[in-house]
Design a protein around this motif. Structure first.
Motif, PDB file in Angstrom:
ATOM      1  N   ILE A 364       0.843  -1.200   0.000  1.00 54.53           N
ATOM      2  CA  ILE A 364       0.000   0.000   0.000  1.00 54.53           C
ATOM      3  C   ILE A 364       0.878   1.250   0.000  1.00 54.53           C
ATOM      4  CG2 ILE A 364      -1.625   1.354   1.392  1.00 54.53           C
ATOM      5  CD1 ILE A 364      -3.043  -1.183   2.103  1.00 54.53           C
ATOM      6  N   LEU A 365       1.953   1.241   0.792  1.00 53.98           N
ATOM      7  CA  LEU A 365       2.850   2.396   0.822  1.00 53.98           C
ATOM      8  C   LEU A 365       3.480   2.624  -0.548  1.00 53.98           C
ATOM      9  CD1 LEU A 365       4.767   2.287   4.231  1.00 53.98           C
ATOM     10  CD2 LEU A 365       2.998   3.877   3.484  1.00 53.98           C
ATOM     11  N   ALA A 366       3.950   1.540  -1.185  1.00 56.57           N
ATOM     12  CA  ALA A 366       4.586   1.668  -2.505  1.00 56.57           C
ATOM     13  C   ALA A 366       3.602   2.243  -3.516  1.00 56.57           C
ATOM     14  CB  ALA A 366       5.103   0.310  -2.974  1.00 56.57           C
ATOM     15  N   ILE A 367       2.383   1.718  -3.512  1.00 54.66           N
ATOM     16  CA  ILE A 367       1.363   2.197  -4.455  1.00 54.66           C
ATOM     17  C   ILE A 367       1.025   3.655  -4.160  1.00 54.66           C
ATOM     18  CG2 ILE A 367      -1.083   1.970  -5.098  1.00 54.66           C
ATOM     19  CD1 ILE A 367      -0.689  -1.087  -4.770  1.00 54.66           C
ATOM     20  N   PHE A 368       0.853   3.980  -2.874  1.00 58.05           N
ATOM     21  CA  PHE A 368       0.495   5.362  -2.515  1.00 58.05           C
ATOM     22  C   PHE A 368       1.587   6.335  -2.957  1.00 58.05           C
ATOM     23  CE2 PHE A 368       0.294   9.082   0.216  1.00 58.05           C
ATOM     24  CZ  PHE A 368      -1.050   9.407   0.128  1.00 58.05           C
ATOM     25  N   ILE A 369       2.839   5.987  -2.688  1.00 57.54           N
ATOM     26  CA  ILE A 369       3.942   6.889  -3.043  1.00 57.54           C
ATOM     27  C   ILE A 369       4.016   7.071  -4.559  1.00 57.54           C
ATOM     28  CG2 ILE A 369       6.467   7.116  -3.048  1.00 57.54           C
ATOM     29  CD1 ILE A 369       6.390   5.711  -0.249  1.00 57.54           C
ATOM     30  N   ALA A 370       3.865   5.969  -5.311  1.00 54.69           N
ATOM     31  CA  ALA A 370       3.930   6.071  -6.778  1.00 54.69           C
ATOM     32  C   ALA A 370       2.785   6.932  -7.316  1.00 54.69           C
ATOM     33  CB  ALA A 370       3.890   4.678  -7.401  1.00 54.69           C
ATOM     34  N   VAL A 371       1.576   6.719  -6.803  1.00 57.25           N
ATOM     35  CA  VAL A 371       0.423   7.520  -7.249  1.00 57.25           C
ATOM     36  C   VAL A 371       0.662   8.992  -6.899  1.00 57.25           C
ATOM     37  CG1 VAL A 371      -2.030   7.998  -6.840  1.00 57.25           C
ATOM     38  CG2 VAL A 371      -1.265   5.646  -7.142  1.00 57.25           C
ATOM     39  N   ILE A 373       3.528  10.603  -6.518  1.00 57.32           N
ATOM     40  CA  ILE A 373       4.528  11.207  -7.415  1.00 57.32           C
ATOM     41  C   ILE A 373       3.936  11.452  -8.802  1.00 57.32           C
ATOM     42  CG2 ILE A 373       6.740  10.830  -8.578  1.00 57.32           C
ATOM     43  CD1 ILE A 373       7.622   9.230  -6.113  1.00 57.32           C
ATOM     44  N   LEU A 374       3.241  10.442  -9.333  1.00 60.69           N
ATOM     45  CA  LEU A 374       2.675  10.592 -10.678  1.00 60.69           C
ATOM     46  C   LEU A 374       1.596  11.672 -10.721  1.00 60.69           C
ATOM     47  CD1 LEU A 374       2.451   6.907 -11.957  1.00 60.69           C
ATOM     48  CD2 LEU A 374       4.130   8.657 -12.542  1.00 60.69           C
ATOM     49  N   SER A 375       0.911  11.875  -9.590  1.00 63.05           N
ATOM     50  CA  SER A 375      -0.118  12.937  -9.578  1.00 63.05           C
ATOM     51  C   SER A 375       0.541  14.312  -9.707  1.00 63.05           C
ATOM     52  CB  SER A 375      -0.962  12.863  -8.304  1.00 63.05           C
ATOM     53  OG  SER A 375      -0.257  13.410  -7.195  1.00 63.05           O
ATOM     54  N   ILE A 376       1.834  14.384  -9.409  1.00 62.14           N
ATOM     55  CA  ILE A 376       2.566  15.646  -9.588  1.00 62.14           C
ATOM     56  C   ILE A 376       3.082  15.758 -11.019  1.00 62.14           C
ATOM     57  CG2 ILE A 376       4.571  17.015  -8.822  1.00 62.14           C
ATOM     58  CD1 ILE A 376       4.360  15.604  -6.108  1.00 62.14           C
ATOM     59  N   THR A 377       3.619  14.633 -11.555  1.00 63.67           N
ATOM     60  CA  THR A 377       4.309  14.707 -12.842  1.00 63.67           C
ATOM     61  C   THR A 377       3.405  14.508 -14.056  1.00 63.67           C
ATOM     62  OG1 THR A 377       4.853  12.345 -12.829  1.00 63.67           O
ATOM     63  CG2 THR A 377       6.447  13.823 -11.802  1.00 63.67           C
ATOM     64  N   GLU A 378       2.292  13.800 -13.903  1.00 64.18           N
ATOM     65  CA  GLU A 378       1.464  13.479 -15.061  1.00 64.18           C
ATOM     66  C   GLU A 378       0.189  14.338 -15.085  1.00 64.18           C
ATOM     67  OE1 GLU A 378       2.909  11.019 -17.082  1.00 64.18           O
ATOM     68  OE2 GLU A 378       4.451  11.286 -15.542  1.00 64.18           O
ATOM     69  N   ILE A 414       6.814   3.815 -13.338  1.00 61.70           N
ATOM     70  CA  ILE A 414       6.060   2.589 -13.650  1.00 61.70           C
ATOM     71  C   ILE A 414       7.014   1.394 -13.772  1.00 61.70           C
ATOM     72  CG2 ILE A 414       4.627   1.461 -15.433  1.00 61.70           C
ATOM     73  CD1 ILE A 414       3.065   3.406 -13.696  1.00 61.70           C
ATOM     74  N   MET A 415       8.202   1.630 -14.334  1.00 61.27           N
ATOM     75  CA  MET A 415       9.196   0.544 -14.406  1.00 61.27           C
ATOM     76  C   MET A 415       9.601   0.088 -13.010  1.00 61.27           C
ATOM     77  SD  MET A 415      11.848   1.206 -17.538  1.00 61.27           S
ATOM     78  CE  MET A 415      11.840   2.965 -17.762  1.00 61.27           C
ATOM     79  N   VAL A 416       9.823   1.047 -12.116  1.00 63.72           N
ATOM     80  CA  VAL A 416      10.184   0.697 -10.738  1.00 63.72           C
ATOM     81  C   VAL A 416       9.070  -0.119 -10.094  1.00 63.72           C
ATOM     82  CG1 VAL A 416      10.626   1.628  -8.437  1.00 63.72           C
ATOM     83  CG2 VAL A 416      11.731   2.664 -10.430  1.00 63.72           C
ATOM     84  N   MET A 417       7.825   0.285 -10.346  1.00 61.19           N
ATOM     85  CA  MET A 417       6.697  -0.448  -9.750  1.00 61.19           C
ATOM     86  C   MET A 417       6.604  -1.874 -10.300  1.00 61.19           C
ATOM     87  SD  MET A 417       5.345   1.266  -7.403  1.00 61.19           S
ATOM     88  CE  MET A 417       3.794   0.451  -7.028  1.00 61.19           C
ATOM     89  N   MET A 418       6.870  -2.061 -11.598  1.00 62.54           N
ATOM     90  CA  MET A 418       6.843  -3.408 -12.180  1.00 62.54           C
ATOM     91  C   MET A 418       7.921  -4.263 -11.524  1.00 62.54           C
ATOM     92  SD  MET A 418       6.056  -2.876 -16.265  1.00 62.54           S
ATOM     93  CE  MET A 418       7.298  -1.694 -16.753  1.00 62.54           C
TER      94      MET A 418
ATOM     95  N   VAL B 296      -3.755  17.894  -6.789  1.00 61.71           N
ATOM     96  CA  VAL B 296      -4.110  16.482  -6.622  1.00 61.71           C
ATOM     97  C   VAL B 296      -3.234  15.781  -5.576  1.00 61.71           C
ATOM     98  CG1 VAL B 296      -4.400  14.274  -7.796  1.00 61.71           C
ATOM     99  CG2 VAL B 296      -5.078  16.371  -8.942  1.00 61.71           C
ATOM    100  N   PRO B 297      -1.888  15.955  -5.620  1.00 60.91           N
ATOM    101  CA  PRO B 297      -1.092  15.287  -4.570  1.00 60.91           C
ATOM    102  C   PRO B 297      -1.465  15.747  -3.157  1.00 60.91           C
ATOM    103  CG  PRO B 297       0.281  16.752  -5.908  1.00 60.91           C
ATOM    104  CD  PRO B 297      -1.020  16.589  -6.628  1.00 60.91           C
TER     105      PRO B 297
END
Ligand SMILES: [K+]
Ligand SMILES: [K+]
Lengths: 450, 450
Positions: A364-371, A373-378, A414-418, B296-297
């Motif tokens: 959950i922490l990994a998913i939350f952190i990735a989301v 970060i992506l909410s800032i960059t995408e 996304i590569m890191v998450m995979m 969003v973040p």
């Protein structure tokens, strides 16, 4: 417990690595080799950037199936063979292959290698004795199942596409499905066969079998009776069945009148479409319906299924079906005031419950952190971002369409998450965690929670 | 363990209820009484439907603060007094009040009532001996803190609004803040005082104090030294501090140049705005910035903070700071290969860890199911739905604006979530769970997870 293995790369200089570290390094090496191979001039038919080649290699070795370039049109036959090899390597497990290699070289398999294989199959506490036999069976099983599937798919695709293309498609999709990779040579994945019983049954049969985990398959092969199966096998079979049936019925109801998905289909095709889309998120990743057009509750359900994932030591990822079941069982036992968590007349160790909790928290922490970060960059809707991250973490490969729109930085995340997803969140954590056994006993003290 | 208490409502006919069941019933009774009072002709200045009155009463007694009608303009002074009373009842705890009532009637407090109070304060394993003293202290503390806050707020608001309105505002906001209720008489909550140091300090001081939990306050009062504090108090203080500082800095950075929130503010006001919005999601619910306009973040961070919530046995809800910390600590210990989870030279019981896991699982399931249902019934962006559900579950009261747009069915779901959130997911589960102590021992068997 994690044993330390010593490597002597330059004679005399010793690097001490734990199995999780070797596993992680192995994946990295294959990603680099795969990227280099995919960048060879004759691997592609169009220009593919270094980042996109890296993304493809990572997606293939982690058996995810998220694609930034269309596999069927961008890669040559050579490129496709590279991708197939990476999927087979990533699916069957890097370490299993290293043991196989040693066996073929008729060398005696050392204890170290066997511990390594255990780690990659998540068999931390199984007997080392049965391991060699397991790896042999695994190899025979996998090839046999893929071969049967190839023949069955050929029946449909050779008449349709002719000999060369038919065989090509059948080989690629057999390997991709059994290894839960989800790569397809068609840009709309398997949407063209949404109502085809043969393709539906063979492809789902492949990835459900691969997703059960080899220990379960071997257990079924050995015992041939549900009652005699190990607790782990029983939980996997019952859990997989209940989750799939629930998902099938829910998707069938939610999408019944959605004109963008199954709304205009015949009743039978509605069922096939719902069935395929219900079983593919854990963690096959093919699709026969357009994901982005599904209703919002359906997409939420897919997210949950992708998060749960497949079986331990299988070609799938996610937190694993058993992790999910153990947590539910522990919660129910706690509520009923039982001091032990029991199922099928067996007790589940406290250590197993704490491990399940740890997997859940890290995931959950990994998913939350990735989301986050992506909410800032995408610049994309948050729903698409969350979907993409969970899909990568579960090495599922389904997408609402964000993959090709990702920024370069987004592709890296996304590569890191995979990578995290395929290695397993716990294994990855063990790569960095220093194990430390403390002999100091501390007094207990109560903390109020909830 | 849950004791059973016998009630004799009709002499001779015995209804056996467990404390969680009595607590749930008590909340329901107050919700019904509150609704009836708010529907009295002189309670409102405009027409308020039965459903909206029910929603207001539920929101007040669960100290949530989500509103479907504007509190300041829709309710008369009488209506506002009803709301204040419900907040005070819901914040200090229904059961604490019943014990207080008995004490005031100079009756001897029976064992049953004391067990009841323990349950409502989450003191399941504290000594019953210190309980009466705790309740007395609690009463004195609460009134004293609210009185001091009232005086301080009056300094600002009497000069601004005149005697009558100034006192009115100061009383209402003192009670609302200390009980973490988040109700405000201004339609834009505390946005008018975003840069006002006095209002910022007093209001956040109130809800942070109320959110620590009374056991922590009493512990600090008694010990007056951090070293001597109980493990629970230490974790609460350190956890609250770290979470608040992290949230403050993150929001400050993320919103720094957002023109819709703090972008156009002076540096000092930027800090005040970030500070207030960082501490309010756990679980006060006032806002001084427009939530829907945040990046969003930032909204993702608010969701996490709302989910974590405040302290056990406090005026706040959520999964609780200690639950969150215990899970993190257990995960870190597991990764480091330790068989025990220790912190501040104390060991955390396995039972506590399994309880934390149970709370987490029930909470996530409840939130997922509510979001899933609302994604079918509401025509709103999924982000707003998720935010609303977590806000209701954490009895926070922040909203991206969905509350007033909810369908009638949606309002019912949100009411259920506020109820679950305030009662505590575990307590609610205990309302339905039948406790059963099994004497059969089952053999252990390994299940592979992750
Ligand atoms: K996949
Ligand atoms: K609140």
């Amino acid at each position: 417990m994690i044993k330390i293995i010593s490597l002597h790369p330059l004679r005399g200089k010793t690097i001490r690595l734990s199995p999780p570290q070797i596993l992680a390094l192995g994946f990295l090496v294959f990603i680099i080799v795969g990227t280099l191979l995919l960048k060879l001039p004759f691997a592609t038919t169009v220009s593919v950037s270094w980042l996109d080649a890296l993304f493809t290699a990572t997606s293939a070795i982690t058996v995810t199936g998220l694609v930034v370039v269309d596999t069927g049109s961008a890669y040559s036959l050579f490129g496709e063979i590279v991708i197939m090899s990476l999927m087979q390597l990533g699916g069957l497990g890097l370490m299993t292959f290293s043991v196989l290699l040693l066996m073929m070289l008729r060398r005696k398999v050392g204890l170290h290698q066997r511990i390594l294989t255990q780690e990659s199959l998540n068999l931390n506490e199984a007997s080392i004795g049965g391991l060699l036999r397991l790896v042999k069976l695994l190899f025979v099983f996998s090839i046999a199942i893929e071969a049967i599937a190839f023949v069955l798919l050929s029946i449909r695709w050779i008449p349709e596409y002719g000999w060369s293309e038919g065989i090509h498609q059948s080989v690629f999709h057999s390997i991709s499905a059994f290894n839960n990779a989800g790569f397809s040579l068609w840009s709309d994945s398997l949407s063209g066969y949404v109502g085809d019983p043969l393709v539906n049954i063979v492809i789902t049969g492949l990835f459900i079998t691969g997703g059960l985990g080899f220990t379960v398959l071997v257990d079924i092969w050995d015992k041939k009776s549900f009652r005699k199966l190990s607790l782990h096998s029983k939980l996997m079979l019952v859990g997989t069945f209940i989750i799939n049936i629930t998902a099938l019925l829910t998707l069938f109801i939610l999408e019944f009148s959605n004109p963008e998905t199954i709304g205009s289909f015949s009743f039978t095709d509605k069922l096939w479409g719902s069935y395929f889309q219900a079983v593919t998120p854990r963690t096959a990743g093919f699709n026969s319906l357009p994901i982005a057009e599904m209703t919002v509750p359906s997409i939420l359900l897919l997210m949950l299924l992708m998060f749960i994932g497949a079986g331990s030591g299988s070609t799938g990822s996610g937190i694993k079906v058993t992790t999910f079941i153990v947590m539910l069982l522990a919660t129910v036992s706690f509520l009923r005031g039982k001091s032990e968590t029991t199922v099928f007349n067996r007790m589940i160790k406290v250590h197993t419950i704490v491990r399940a909790l740890s997997i859940m928290i890290i995931s959950i922490l990994a998913i939350f952190i990735a989301v986050f970060i992506l909410s800032i960059t995408e610049a994309a809707p948050i729903m698409e971002i969350i979907f993409e991250v969970i899909s990568a973490f579960g090495t599922v490969g389904l997408s609402m369409g964000l993959t090709t729109d990702l920024t370069s930085f987004g592709k890296c995340i996304i590569m890191v998450m995979m990578f995290i997803g395929r290695l397993g969140p716990l294994t990855l954590a063990f790569v960095f965690a220093r194990q430390k056994q403390s002999s100091i006993r501390h007094p207990e003290e109560e903390v109020f929670t909830g």
